[in-house]
Design a protein around this motif. Structure first.
Motif, mmCIF file in Angstrom:
data_model
loop_
_atom_site.group_PDB
_atom_site.id
_atom_site.type_symbol
_atom_site.label_atom_id
_atom_site.label_comp_id
_atom_site.label_asym_id
_atom_site.label_seq_id
_atom_site.Cartn_x
_atom_site.Cartn_y
_atom_site.Cartn_z
ATOM 1 N N LYS A 1 0.842 -1.204 0.000
ATOM 2 C CA LYS A 1 0.000 0.000 0.000
ATOM 3 C C LYS A 1 0.873 1.248 0.000
ATOM 4 O O LYS A 1 0.549 2.245 -0.655
ATOM 5 C CB LYS A 1 -0.914 -0.018 1.224
ATOM 6 N N GLU A 2 2.006 1.178 0.722
ATOM 7 C CA GLU A 2 2.870 2.362 0.791
ATOM 8 C C GLU A 2 3.391 2.732 -0.598
ATOM 9 O O GLU A 2 3.380 3.889 -0.989
ATOM 10 C CB GLU A 2 4.051 2.115 1.729
ATOM 11 N N GLU A 3 3.827 1.741 -1.351
ATOM 12 C CA GLU A 3 4.311 2.004 -2.735
ATOM 13 C C GLU A 3 3.201 2.621 -3.569
ATOM 14 O O GLU A 3 3.428 3.547 -4.343
ATOM 15 C CB GLU A 3 4.705 0.686 -3.411
ATOM 16 N N LEU A 4 2.014 2.075 -3.432
ATOM 17 C CA LEU A 4 0.859 2.574 -4.189
ATOM 18 C C LEU A 4 0.597 4.040 -3.862
ATOM 19 O O LEU A 4 0.435 4.884 -4.740
ATOM 20 C CB LEU A 4 -0.373 1.722 -3.862
ATOM 21 N N ILE A 5 0.548 4.339 -2.554
ATOM 22 C CA ILE A 5 0.244 5.708 -2.121
ATOM 23 C C ILE A 5 1.324 6.657 -2.620
ATOM 24 O O ILE A 5 1.046 7.744 -3.128
ATOM 25 C CB ILE A 5 0.102 5.774 -0.593
ATOM 26 N N ARG A 6 2.580 6.261 -2.492
ATOM 27 C CA ARG A 6 3.669 7.138 -2.928
ATOM 28 C C ARG A 6 3.590 7.391 -4.431
ATOM 29 O O ARG A 6 3.888 8.485 -4.897
ATOM 30 C CB ARG A 6 5.019 6.534 -2.553
ATOM 31 N N ALA A 7 3.181 6.378 -5.197
ATOM 32 C CA ALA A 7 3.049 6.567 -6.645
ATOM 33 C C ALA A 7 1.981 7.602 -6.961
ATOM 34 O O ALA A 7 2.142 8.437 -7.855
ATOM 35 C CB ALA A 7 2.722 5.243 -7.326
ATOM 36 N N PHE A 8 0.880 7.568 -6.226
ATOM 37 C CA PHE A 8 -0.158 8.587 -6.455
ATOM 38 C C PHE A 8 0.333 9.961 -6.032
ATOM 39 O O PHE A 8 0.072 10.960 -6.703
ATOM 40 C CB PHE A 8 -1.434 8.231 -5.689
ATOM 41 N N LEU A 9 1.037 10.016 -4.921
ATOM 42 C CA LEU A 9 1.496 11.324 -4.441
ATOM 43 C C LEU A 9 2.486 11.948 -5.422
ATOM 44 O O LEU A 9 2.588 13.170 -5.526
ATOM 45 C CB LEU A 9 2.138 11.194 -3.061
ATOM 46 N N LYS A 10 3.189 11.110 -6.177
ATOM 47 C CA LYS A 10 4.149 11.646 -7.154
ATOM 48 C C LYS A 10 3.471 12.361 -8.305
ATOM 49 O O LYS A 10 4.112 13.103 -9.042
ATOM 50 C CB LYS A 10 5.009 10.506 -7.714
#
Lengths: 116, 714
Positions: A104-113
């Motif tokens: 989930k952390e990778e997913l969230i960081r990808a959206f935040l980028k």
């Protein structure tokens, strides 16, 4: 009237609306009530800021929903914290080129980028 | 005119091509001699009057024959002779054997009531291979005359069936001929621009390879915005020229989709570089065909991607020389799209037409009056974003502000990255579609919904009074009011996602309507939207309000890039500390809890339960719900402090102090705490209310809070 500003606890939400097919992802969702009592919900959707005035809001245990003001159309919106399950089921295929994520952390960081 | 009668009828004879034209030429000479004798004219003036007489005779013949609604064979012959005489005379002028001071008679006969007979005459002359004495085919010269006079730009629009037919195309189809003029000449502008783009080359910015872009102004009647967009995507092996057809791709799509050399199920794609590899995203469905090494894509007319409506893309291999690309594009425009001289400079008259159309669109004027024509004439072309120009009304913003007060367009940024902020200050803002065309692809994690709504061709702003924009709690760009001089923007009173759907688009506001509503207070300042086409250049930035803790870093990066000024103003004046800034919540690495997809039930107003909760807290009959629970039921600062007092009175003072301290640590930026301590915060702001109560009534040490936050890196 008090001016209130609150950011929802999760950084990214999945957004559903039966009347509005332009919504999908909400980043940095905030609720602001101005000194005239007008409540505006804002978020970033990976391309643009969205902003809608709300007549009714419902917030409980991290879940959030609001009804848009009648003047703006009265549509209903439901915000669900983004997770891998929701992303794979409902979001990934709607993106330009949705990727696979291991956490989930990778997913969230990808959206935040995507933020600009 | 009385000195001539209708041309005498004659029957067709089996003669050779030149002889057949001689029959008409001799009749024309007969006319000319009579006119010369009667009126004493000579040279070009004589030819002009002869032309007019021939045209009048043809019209009279047609209207006379049609009086009873039925044409006899004799009448048909007479009409053919009369109209063909006009055609032969016009062909002589086009070929240069006659010079007239007036209009070519073929064009004069090009009216709705005579068009069918004109086309029939040309068809017959072609079939009979009638030629001038010097050998030129009369029918081909006639079609060339029509094309040269821009008859190809006239179109019949059948809106009931959604069809558009270009008349010259129908002439070509019916006659099966090509105009004599086949050599396509362009002025080298496109080739020069492509060469310049190639020299500029792609730019590596962070993870992105950004392709350079330019545009040329061109034909206005067919092409939206009078623009061809040019992209050098050499790293991805291609050069692209793209444009949008004003009337959509329906006609051209139908024309090509039935051809054998057309690929039926193709796509218009956006190319980008990812880890050194060329990747693509399919923007919309399309058909395609090849002209040598060049490929032409035509978007599906009914695509649900509104930003692709009318879109045509011409793609050449990147190693193809610029002048060859230019020739190929010119040939395609002329021979496939029927757009003559598409790449050449726009004539002055066309530019004036465009200005009027632009002005009418911007202000939603359906009938122009003298003042409007005057105002439209003052429009100027201006580069409003790097590589993109549009028409502006210089100084129009002053009129708006004189009528409606101070105006401000603002744009909230959601990126906290210094690089992103600096890039915006040096390059401005780009719309989604342009970002994708330039190769900026965000790893594919963006939604294409704005491309579908039509908003994706625009940068979004909101309009407000300046103090509203300055109260935003994120990084916020305030634009100069000169932005409203542009004539390529539209506006809504609410968030419609920039939709260009007909039903929504009809509800867009003119600039005056928008600003009038701002002035009378009926416009919500935080949720209206304006859409500026393609991009907003950095020179339009009045100020950017940033995290105070980040300002120095941003200025240092700008200086490192050699940027000391933007739009003639120092960067120190433009990059401003935002005292209302609230940092976003940090990402919690331990976020593995799944919330699931529980239905949260029906929405219901909380007003009734809020009042009950408030009463209960005041009375001590409801347990203290925590700080946020108190905020949820309060509407005024007095409500908040009253409930705090009640909580303290009912034995929860220590708990309240701890909760308020933690709330301040978790939610209020040190910059805001500092502003409060310096008396700069609005006393009605919830943050101010909390800190004042915590400090004054509960003895919370705000300096200690600041130190604690710094220690915890909050």
């Amino acid at each position: 009237m008090l001016r209130k500003h609150e950011t929802l606890p999760e950084p990214v939400y999945y957004i559903e609306s039966p009347e509005d097919d332009t919504v999908l992802v909400g980043i940095g969702v905030a609720i602001e009530t101005n000194t005239d009592g007008l409540t505006t919900i804002t978020w970033y959707d990976t391309s643009h800021e969205r902003a809608m005035t709300a007549e009714e809001i419902h917030q409980e245990d991290g879940r959030f929903a609001f009804k848009r003001s009648a003047a703006e159309g009265g549509q209903s919106y439901k915000f669900i914290p983004m997770d891998l399950s929701i992303y794979n089921d409902k979001v990934k295929h709607e993106l330009m080129s949705g990727k696979d994520f291991g956490s989930k952390e990778e997913l969230i960081r990808a959206f935040l980028k995507t933020a600009r | 005119m009385e000195m001539y009668d209708r041309l005498p009828s004659s029957s067709f004879e089996q003669e050779n091509s030149s002889d057949k034209s001689e029959k008409f030429l001799s009749k024309i000479r007969e006319f000319k001699d009579k006119i010369a004798q009667k009126m004493g004219l000579g040279g070009e003036e004589l030819t002009k009057v002869t032309d007019e007489a021939l045209v009048d005779a043809a019209r009279d013949t047609i209207s006379s024959a049609d009086q009873d609604g039925e044409r006899t064979d004799e009448e048909k012959e007479i009409i053919h002779d009369a109209v063909s005489s006009v055609v032969v005379q016009g062909a002589m002028e086009t070929a240069g054997y006659e010079q007239s001071s007036g209009e070519n008679p073929i064009i004069s006969l090009d009216q709705e009531e005579t068009e069918a007979d004109l086309v029939a005459s040309i068809a017959t002359l072609h079939k009979e291979e009638v030629a001038l004495p010097t050998g030129e085919d009369v029918a081909e010269l006639a079609v060339q005359t029509i094309e040269d006079a821009k008859w190809s730009r006239m179109k019949q629009v059948d809106r009931a069936h959604g069809t558009v037919e270009y008349i010259a195309n129908s002439v070509y189809e019916k006659l099966g001929i090509k105009a004599v003029k086949t050599e396509v000449v362009s002025d080298g502008r496109l080739g020069n621009k492509l060469r310049a783009l190639h020299e500029m080359g792609a730019e590596q910015v962070g993870n992105y390879v950004i392709f350079p872009r330019d545009e040329i102004t061109c034909d206005r009647d067919h092409i939206e915005g009078q623009k061809l967009n040019l992209y050098d995507k050499s790293p991805a092996g291609r050069i692209e020229v793209s444009f949008k057809l004003r009337e959509g791709t329906d006609a051209i799509y139908d024309k090509f989709s039935s051809r054998e050399d057309t690929t039926k199920y193709d796509a218009i794609s956006c190319w980008y570089m990812s880890n050194g590899q060329a990747e693509s995203y399919a923007l919309c469905g399309a058909i395609s065909f090849k002209r040598g090494d060049v490929k032409v894509f035509i978007s599906e007319p009914d695509t649900n991607v509104r930003t692709a409506h009318g879109l045509v893309k011409i793609e050449a291999p990147s190693e193809m020389p610029a002048e060859e690309i230019e020739k190929a594009v010119a040939d395609i425009m002329e021979n496939d799209f029927g757009i003559s001289d598409a790449l050449n400079e726009v004539p002055a008259e066309s530019e004036e037409d465009y200005k009027r159309a632009r002005y009418a669109w911007e202000h939603r004027i359906y009938e122009m009056h003298t003042d409007d024509y005057e105002a439209a004439g003052k429009l100027e072309s201006s580069e409003v974003a790097p590589g993109y120009a549009t028409m502006i009304e210089p100084g129009k913003h002053k009129e708006y502000e004189a009528k409606y007060g101070e105006l401000c367009a603002y744009h909230v940024m959601y990126s906290e990255e210094t690089n992103s902020i600096v890039s915006t200050l040096t390059s401005g803002l780009l719309c989604s579609s342009e970002r994708y065309q330039r190769g900026i692809f965000d790893d594919g994690m963006s939604t294409p919904k704005d491309l579908k709504s039509g908003g994706g061709d625009n940068v979004f702003t909101r309009v407000s009074r300046p103090d509203h924009a300055r109260a935003m709690m994120k990084t916020t760009i305030l634009f100069k009011p000169e932005l409203f001089d542009r004539t390529d923007w539209y506006a809504y009173d609410r968030d419609r996602y920039g939709s260009t759907e007909d039903d929504e688009y009809q509800q867009r506001l003119t600039p005056d309507q928008l600003f009038s509503r701002l002035a009378d207070g009926s416009l919500v300042q935080s949720s209206n939207e304006q859409m500026f086409r393609t991009g907003i250049g950095p020179d339009y930035i009045q100020e950017i309000r940033v995290n105070p803790a980040q300002r120095d870093e941003i200025l240092a990066e700008l200086r490192a890039q050699g940027v000391a000024e933007i739009g003639g103003r120092s960067i120190e004046d433009i990059v401003v500390a935002n005292e209302n800034y609230v940092a976003p919540r940090p990402v919690d690495p331990s976020m593995e809890e799944d919330w699931g997809d529980d239905d949260i039930g029906n929405l219901e107003t909380t007003q009734q339960s809020s009042a009950q909760t408030k009463e209960g807290i005041l009375a001590g009959t409801i347990e203290y719900p925590g700080v946020e629970g108190i905020f949820d039921v309060c509407e005024t600062p007095d409500d908040v402090t009253s409930l705090f007092d009640a909580v303290a009175e009912h034995g929860q003072k220590d708990k309240l102090k701890t909760d308020l301290s933690m709330f301040i640590i978790d939610n209020i930026d040190n910059g805001i705490i500092g502003n409060f301590m310096e008396g700069k915060l609005d006393p009605l702001d919830i943050n101010a209310v909390i800190m004042k109560y915590a400090q004054d009534k509960l003895g919370v040490d705000l300096n200690y809070i600041i130190e604690t936050k710094q220690k915890w890196n909050k």
